[in-house]
Design a protein around this motif. Structure first.
Motif, short mmCIF file in Angstrom:
data_model
loop_
_atom_site.label_atom_id
_atom_site.label_comp_id
_atom_site.label_asym_id
_atom_site.label_seq_id
_atom_site.Cartn_x
_atom_site.Cartn_y
_atom_site.Cartn_z
N LEU A 444 37.51 40.94 78.54
CA LEU A 444 36.12 41.32 78.31
C LEU A 444 35.36 40.25 77.54
O LEU A 444 34.20 39.94 77.85
CB LEU A 444 36.07 42.64 77.54
CG LEU A 444 36.68 43.87 78.22
CD1 LEU A 444 36.73 45.05 77.24
CD2 LEU A 444 35.90 44.24 79.47
N LEU A 445 36.02 39.69 76.52
CA LEU A 445 35.36 38.74 75.64
C LEU A 445 35.05 37.43 76.36
O LEU A 445 33.95 36.88 76.22
CB LEU A 445 36.26 38.48 74.43
CG LEU A 445 35.69 37.69 73.27
CD1 LEU A 445 34.38 38.28 72.78
CD2 LEU A 445 36.70 37.63 72.12
N ILE A 446 35.98 36.94 77.15
CA ILE A 446 35.77 35.68 77.88
C ILE A 446 34.62 35.82 78.86
O ILE A 446 33.78 34.92 79.00
CB ILE A 446 37.07 35.26 78.61
CG1 ILE A 446 38.14 34.87 77.60
CG2 ILE A 446 36.81 34.12 79.58
CD1 ILE A 446 39.53 34.76 78.19
N SER A 447 34.56 36.95 79.52
CA SER A 447 33.48 37.19 80.49
C SER A 447 32.11 37.07 79.83
O SER A 447 31.17 36.51 80.41
CB SER A 447 33.66 38.57 81.13
OG SER A 447 32.61 38.84 82.03
N GLU A 448 31.98 37.58 78.60
CA GLU A 448 30.70 37.50 77.89
C GLU A 448 30.46 36.10 77.35
O GLU A 448 29.34 35.57 77.40
CB GLU A 448 30.69 38.51 76.73
CG GLU A 448 29.39 38.55 75.94
CD GLU A 448 28.18 38.97 76.77
OE1 GLU A 448 27.06 38.52 76.45
OE2 GLU A 448 28.36 39.72 77.76
N MET A 449 31.51 35.44 76.83
CA MET A 449 31.34 34.12 76.23
C MET A 449 30.93 33.06 77.25
O MET A 449 30.25 32.09 76.91
CB MET A 449 32.62 33.70 75.52
CG MET A 449 32.88 34.46 74.24
SD MET A 449 34.39 33.91 73.44
CE MET A 449 33.94 32.25 72.96
N GLU A 450 31.35 33.24 78.47
CA GLU A 450 30.97 32.29 79.52
C GLU A 450 29.46 32.26 79.75
O GLU A 450 28.91 31.30 80.28
CB GLU A 450 31.71 32.62 80.82
CG GLU A 450 33.19 32.26 80.76
CD GLU A 450 33.97 32.73 81.97
OE1 GLU A 450 33.45 33.62 82.70
OE2 GLU A 450 35.10 32.25 82.18
N LYS A 451 28.77 33.32 79.31
CA LYS A 451 27.31 33.36 79.41
C LYS A 451 26.65 32.56 78.28
O LYS A 451 25.50 32.18 78.37
CB LYS A 451 26.80 34.80 79.37
CG LYS A 451 27.38 35.71 80.45
CD LYS A 451 26.95 37.15 80.21
CE LYS A 451 27.64 38.10 81.17
NZ LYS A 451 27.28 39.53 80.89
#
Length: 547
Positions: A444-451
């Motif tokens: 979940l965290l990586i998906s948001e950080m990529e933004k």
């Protein structure tokens, strides 16, 4: 990126700034910052020089939390903290002939709240993240059902789910219990945090309410609007409780110990030191381990476990684009200061699962445990390209679930036991069970950080379980979705207290670019790791339904 205008309670700033400006930051070790780290299992005091090198340290074991209910043993906490300060000052005096302590900073386990009436702690009036009362769990279910479609709005305002680990359901239960009690119970006139209460005590504040709490500690309560930096007055609280919430910091407040006070006489070296408001240990751990850029994730395993990333908002928190992001389901978001938030997820049982497994298998002898651990390491190295071979799967919810499902009352299980199961098999599944939950948070965290960042995402590890244990790090690399796992040589010791000291020492936001690699683990992206996580998720859903 300053927090804002400084507010000081005494006219000692000229003298204090002369002390700071006169210190040679490259050579001087007699000008110190004292960091106090209040954990659930220990208190650490570390004196840092102005280059953030540890000079003297001391630690004392502590059982801060009552396991039956999650209340705080506040008298024991206060006594242990003050005893540690006594000891470290004595040790500094023995090591350095002349020294000056210019700042005192505090990191603390969060969430914590203590009820105050007439400047004294109310009996049975302490709340913590470790609450496990079934009545509070039921209150969570009632609140979620009552909010209905508005629950998601609450979560996006406060950055928190409704869960027993947060203050909102605990406070509602506390006041309901008081109202229905047959005996007269003294209600708090104020709720505050451990660190702010200690500061009020040490400074001799005429009123505990004069000492605010930090954005960080307020945000961890689940009642703070992290987007507007104020209490979320939409939360459903009894009026008698709402009126007792503490004031929140306005800028970069600090406080001083009076010369003639009890503590001024007890700790003369702290009379001219700035006392800074407490900051949540999770935020400090990120900063202390250099995970301050938007492409760095801090993974920590101590008693519990967490994955966290710091996101930078617009100037003074006014950038609408940076404040309009949505918090992914399963994660939390806490405010650190006016310009930064902490996004991530936490697991209640991390290293505690391994301690439980060790006791269960009677591996109390260090050599026997080390031998078993080495067997586990050999096993995961032998089949690292075929993770699906591991048939034993554990759900490590010994104390319920926080991220990612936030199921109060969730229970653990071990799937796949047979007569062939060995101690190494069981220890491996316990360690992998924790790591799979970390992997779920990372997804979940990586998906948001990529933004937020186009740079390669790196995992920085902290906490003794990861820093000192190659088996943990190898597992983390296996389940980290192809990311690089790094132990930084400079930040491996006491990242939480180091982070608190960095926040207290910096004129602006501490931003450390350089990573000095001590250990590095990289495992190619492996689809079988996704399969193992999916199996664990399926087992979790089968035994612990969502509300």
């Amino acid at each position: 990126d300053n927090l804002g205008e400084k507010h000081f309670k005494r006219d000692k700033m000229a003298q204090h700034e002369d002390t700071l400006n006169g210190a040679n930051s490259s050579k001087d070790t007699s000008t110190l910052i004292l960091a106090i780290d209040i954990g659930s299992s220990s208190v650490r005091c570390i004196a840092y020089d102005l280059n953030l090198h540890p000079i003297v340290s001391i630690a004392s074991k502590l059982q801060a939390i009552n396991p039956n209910g999650g209340s705080i043993r506040i008298s024991q906490v206060i006594m242990t903290v003050e005893s540690c300060i006594d000891s470290i000052l004595k040790n500094i005096r023995q090591k350095i002939k002349e020294f000056t302590i210019v700042r005192v900073c505090i990191s603390s386990f969060v969430m914590n709240l203590i009820g105050i009436a007439d400047d004294e702690i109310v009996e049975n009036g302490t709340l913590s993240y470790a609450c496990n009362l079934p009545e509070v769990g039921k209150e969570c279910g009632r609140l979620i059902a009552m909010l209905g479609n508005e629950y998601e709005q609450y979560r996006q305002r406060t950055g928190c789910c409704i869960h027993s680990s947060y203050a909102l359901p605990q406070l509602i239960h506390f006041y309901s219990k008081c109202e229905n009690s047959e005996k007269l119970i003294q209600l708090p006139q104020l709720w505050t945090t451990i660190s702010s209460f200690l500061i009020s005590k040490w400074t001799g504040a005429s009123d505990v309410a004069d000492i605010p709490i930090s954005f960080s500690e307020a945000s961890w309560t689940g009642m703070f609007n992290f987007r507007k930096c104020c209490w979320d007055y939409n939360v459903i609280l009894p009026d008698k409780c709402r009126d007792c919430l503490p004031q929140i910091q306005k800028g970069n407040e600090s406080f001083f110990i009076s010369d003639n006070s009890k503590y001024g006489e007890r700790w003369p070296e702290l009379r001219n030191a700035e006392l800074h408001l407490g900051v949540g240990d999770g935020a400090c751990a990120n900063i202390g381990s250099k995970a301050t850029n938007t492409n760095r994730i801090a993974v920590t395993i101590g008693t519990s476990a967490a994955c966290r990333a710091i996101l930078k908002l617009g100037r003074e928190g006014a950038d609408e684009d940076s404040l309009s992001f949505e918090i992914p389901p399963g994660l939390w978001c806490y405010r650190i200061d006016l310009n930064h938030v902490l996004l991530g997820g936490a697991i209640t049982d991390g290293g505690s699962v391994i301690e439980w497994a060790r006791e269960l298998m009677n591996l109390t002898d260090d050599d026997a445990f080390e031998k078993c651990l080495n067997e586990v390491y050999a096993m995961i190295c032998a089949d690292s390209n075929d993770l699906d071979r591991q048939k034993l799967i554990m759900i490590p919810f010994l104390s319920g679930e926080r991220s990612t499902g936030w199921r109060d009352g969730a229970t653990g299980m071990v799937y796949g036991l047979s007569r062939k199961t060995t101690q190494a098999d069981f220890l491996r599944c316990a360690m992998e069970g924790v790591m799979l939950r970390i992997s779920a948070v990372l997804r979940l965290l990586i998906s948001e950080m990529e933004k937020w960042s186009h740079d390669e995402i790196v995992i920085l590890v902290s906490g003794k379980a990861l820093e000192c244990n190659a088996t943990w790090r190898k597992m983390l690399a296996n389940f980290s979705r192809g990311l690089c796992v790094v132990v930084d040589a400079e930040g491996v010791q006491e990242s939480t207290s180091r982070g608190a000291a960095l926040l207290a020492s910096s004129v602006g936001w501490p931003n450390e670019e350089a990573i000095f690699v001590k250990h590095k683990e990289i495992t190619p992206l492996n689809e079988s790791s996704f399969s193992l996580l999916d199996k664990q998720e399926s087992l979790i859903t089968s035994i612990s339904k969502h509300w």
